[in-house]
Design an enzyme around this catalytic site. Structure first.
Site, PDB file in Angstrom:
ATOM      1  N   SER A  12      22.637  18.059  -9.689  1.00 20.77           N
ATOM      2  CA  SER A  12      22.139  18.718 -10.891  1.00 20.77           C
ATOM      3  C   SER A  12      20.820  19.441 -10.633  1.00 20.77           C
ATOM      4  O   SER A  12      20.690  20.637 -10.937  1.00 20.77           O
ATOM      5  CB  SER A  12      21.988  17.702 -12.022  1.00 20.77           C
ATOM      6  OG  SER A  12      21.181  16.609 -11.628  1.00 20.77           O
ATOM      7  N   TYR A  50      28.052  17.733 -12.345  1.00 21.73           N
ATOM      8  CA  TYR A  50      26.608  17.523 -12.435  1.00 21.73           C
ATOM      9  C   TYR A  50      25.967  18.201 -13.640  1.00 21.73           C
ATOM     10  O   TYR A  50      25.088  17.626 -14.286  1.00 21.73           O
ATOM     11  CB  TYR A  50      25.934  18.011 -11.141  1.00 21.73           C
ATOM     12  CG  TYR A  50      26.257  17.152  -9.952  1.00 21.73           C
ATOM     13  CD1 TYR A  50      25.587  15.961  -9.741  1.00 21.73           C
ATOM     14  CD2 TYR A  50      27.255  17.518  -9.051  1.00 21.73           C
ATOM     15  CE1 TYR A  50      25.881  15.145  -8.658  1.00 21.73           C
ATOM     16  CE2 TYR A  50      27.563  16.711  -7.964  1.00 21.73           C
ATOM     17  CZ  TYR A  50      26.867  15.525  -7.770  1.00 21.73           C
ATOM     18  OH  TYR A  50      27.179  14.718  -6.708  1.00 21.73           O
ATOM     19  N   LYS A 110      12.865  12.444  -5.148  1.00 21.17           N
ATOM     20  CA  LYS A 110      11.889  11.490  -5.664  1.00 21.17           C
ATOM     21  C   LYS A 110      12.280  10.078  -5.269  1.00 21.17           C
ATOM     22  O   LYS A 110      13.190   9.491  -5.860  1.00 21.17           O
ATOM     23  CB  LYS A 110      11.783  11.614  -7.194  1.00 21.17           C
ATOM     24  CG  LYS A 110      11.319  12.992  -7.664  1.00 21.17           C
ATOM     25  CD  LYS A 110      11.234  13.095  -9.171  1.00 21.17           C
ATOM     26  CE  LYS A 110      10.748  14.476  -9.607  1.00 21.17           C
ATOM     27  NZ  LYS A 110      10.617  14.597 -11.077  1.00 21.17           N
ATOM     28  N   GLY A 141       7.349  16.730 -10.804  1.00 24.72           N
ATOM     29  CA  GLY A 141       6.762  16.747 -12.133  1.00 24.72           C
ATOM     30  C   GLY A 141       7.801  16.467 -13.195  1.00 24.72           C
ATOM     31  O   GLY A 141       8.975  16.200 -12.901  1.00 24.72           O
ATOM     32  N   SER A 143      10.577  16.916 -15.368  1.00 26.09           N
ATOM     33  CA  SER A 143      11.624  17.947 -15.391  1.00 26.09           C
ATOM     34  C   SER A 143      12.997  17.303 -15.412  1.00 26.09           C
ATOM     35  O   SER A 143      13.244  16.341 -14.696  1.00 26.09           O
ATOM     36  CB  SER A 143      11.498  18.845 -14.156  1.00 26.09           C
ATOM     37  OG  SER A 143      11.400  18.062 -12.978  1.00 26.09           O
ATOM     38  N   ALA A 145      17.084  18.633 -15.112  1.00 31.41           N
ATOM     39  CA  ALA A 145      17.918  19.786 -14.792  1.00 31.41           C
ATOM     40  C   ALA A 145      18.552  20.375 -16.044  1.00 31.41           C
ATOM     41  O   ALA A 145      18.646  21.599 -16.195  1.00 31.41           O
ATOM     42  CB  ALA A 145      18.997  19.378 -13.792  1.00 31.41           C
ATOM     43  N   LYS A 196       7.595   6.113 -10.800  1.00 28.53           N
ATOM     44  CA  LYS A 196       7.903   6.214 -12.234  1.00 28.53           C
ATOM     45  C   LYS A 196       9.362   5.886 -12.515  1.00 28.53           C
ATOM     46  O   LYS A 196       9.706   5.459 -13.627  1.00 28.53           O
ATOM     47  CB  LYS A 196       7.530   7.605 -12.763  1.00 28.53           C
ATOM     48  CG  LYS A 196       8.139   8.785 -12.015  1.00 28.53           C
ATOM     49  CD  LYS A 196       9.520   9.170 -12.466  1.00 28.53           C
ATOM     50  CE  LYS A 196      10.087  10.268 -11.596  1.00 28.53           C
ATOM     51  NZ  LYS A 196      11.447  10.666 -11.985  1.00 28.53           N
ATOM     52  N   ASN A 261      17.745   6.972 -14.575  1.00 27.44           N
ATOM     53  CA  ASN A 261      17.078   5.676 -14.434  1.00 27.44           C
ATOM     54  C   ASN A 261      16.945   4.998 -15.798  1.00 27.44           C
ATOM     55  O   ASN A 261      17.182   3.800 -15.930  1.00 27.44           O
ATOM     56  CB  ASN A 261      15.706   5.864 -13.776  1.00 27.44           C
ATOM     57  CG  ASN A 261      15.831   6.294 -12.335  1.00 27.44           C
ATOM     58  OD1 ASN A 261      16.121   5.495 -11.458  1.00 27.44           O
ATOM     59  ND2 ASN A 261      15.631   7.585 -12.073  1.00 27.44           N
ATOM     60  N   GLU A 286      17.771   6.509  -8.275  1.00 30.53           N
ATOM     61  CA  GLU A 286      16.715   6.354  -7.276  1.00 30.53           C
ATOM     62  C   GLU A 286      15.788   5.173  -7.569  1.00 30.53           C
ATOM     63  O   GLU A 286      15.176   4.614  -6.667  1.00 30.53           O
ATOM     64  CB  GLU A 286      15.884   7.634  -7.174  1.00 30.53           C
ATOM     65  CG  GLU A 286      16.613   8.819  -6.556  1.00 30.53           C
ATOM     66  CD  GLU A 286      16.768   8.730  -5.042  1.00 30.53           C
ATOM     67  OE1 GLU A 286      16.500   7.654  -4.467  1.00 30.53           O
ATOM     68  OE2 GLU A 286      17.169   9.742  -4.436  1.00 30.53           O
TER      69      GLU A 286
END
EC number: 1.1.1.94
Length: 338
Positions: A12, A50, A110, A141, A143, A145, A196, A261, A286
């Site tokens: 994505s 995606y 990330k 940052g 964001s 998709a 994060k 997440n 992730e």
């Protein structure tokens, strides 16, 4: 100026960034190791698994041949899962060694490498020697998709030790709805991006368990304190964590239904077991491997990260998610700004 850019990874985020660069007038080559996905992108100009119902630019070309995708490019953007960064970088290095090109290397992934606990720019610098690249830039940052695809306003950071390279990347991406700031704190930007995701798992779990806004605000605030403690211990600038790649990315990832997440945490809080959540998500979560890496880093650095430790216990030790919350709440009282 039109630049040739290779985007590696057609998930994505990778595919939407490739489309944005194409819209900005660049010659973009989107690489995937999935022939069916490449055929869909080139023939139908869609990527339904995606980014459903999004139509990609017809001038955007997808490749399965990595050497062809990298031919003559000024920049290579990695947007592959963390676990694949090292292996793809090795393939890229082999191609660059043959062509003698020195592109700028960018990554928008990330996470932390689980076995080594290394940041992704460290992995890239190990696998792509300095004589095969000009610089490494981290793009990170708040964001999603889905929102960039709709041309919603998005602001992120390009971080590099080479400020000219960061400014080059800034100019590649900037347009009416996508704004880039530069930063020289690569450590802070990468750690903010990776850690994060852990707090987002927790925020989703709170929602799934039925907790309200007070609890979510508390989790994000104290989660940011944990991220900052570990980041500063590893050499990051404290102010980075109140910027776009810190609190900005934390807010969007820990509050949005677009966040895989958050969604994974929400499913866990609602009673689903971890393997079912992983199997049904359809994309990499992730925050799960990042929790392991962050927990082990914190142990090595002797940094207190109680939220991360609690999430680690749930994910890797089978702890009851309903029991770890009161355990967190009943810890010894401490000064807030310790």
């Amino acid at each position: 100026m039109t630049e040739k850019i290779a985007v590696l990874g057609a998930g994505s985020w990778g595919s939407v960034l490739a489309n944005l660069l194409d819209e900005n007038g660049h010659n973009v080559r989107l690489w995937s190791n999935n022939p069916a996905q490449v055929a869909e992108l080139n023939d139908q100009h869609t990527n339904q698994h995606y980014v459903p119902d999004f139509h990609y630019s017809e001038s955007l070309t997808a490749y399965t041949d990595l050497a062809a995708a990298l031919d003559g490019v000024a920049a290579i953007l990695f947007v592959v899962p963390t676990k694949a960064i090292r292996s793809v970088a090795q393939q890229v290095a082999a191609v660059l060694a043959e062509t003698k090109k020195q592109p700028i290397i960018i990554h928008a992934s990330k996470g932390l490498e689980v076995k080594t606990h290394k940041r992704l720019s460290q992995v890239l610098s190990e696998e792509i020697p300095a004589d095969l690249r000009k610089a490494i830039v981290v793009l990170s940052g708040p964001s999603h998709a889905e929102e960039v695809a709709k041309r919603d306003i998005t602001l992120i950071t390009a971080a590099s030790a080479d400020q000219q390279a960061a400014q080059f990347v800034q100019q590649l991406f900037m347009n009416d709805y996508f704004r880039i700031y530069t930063n020289n704190d690569v450590i802070g930007v990468e750690l903010g991006a990776a850690l994060k995701n852990i707090i987002a798992l927790g925020a989703g779990a709170l929602h799934g368990l039925g907790y309200g806004d007070d609890a979510k605000a508390a989790l994000m605030t104290r989660g940011l304190a944990e991220i900052s403690r570990l980041g500063v211990a590893l050499g990051a600038e404290p102010l980075t964590f109140i910027g776009l790649s810190g609190v900005g990315d934390l807010i969007v990832t820990a509050t949005s239904v677009h966040s895989r997440n958050w969604r994974a945490g929400n499913e866990l809080g609602s009673g689903q077991n971890l393997q079912t959540v992983i199997d049904t998500m359809g994309m990499v979560i992730e925050g799960i491997p990042s929790t392991q890496a962050a927990y082990e880093l914190a142990q090595q650095q002797n940094i207190e990260m109680p939220i991360t430790e609690a999430i680690y216990d749930v994910l890797y030790k089978g702890a009851d998610i309903k029991q770890v919350i009161p355990q967190l709440m009943r810890r010894e009282g401490k000064p807030e700004l310790q």
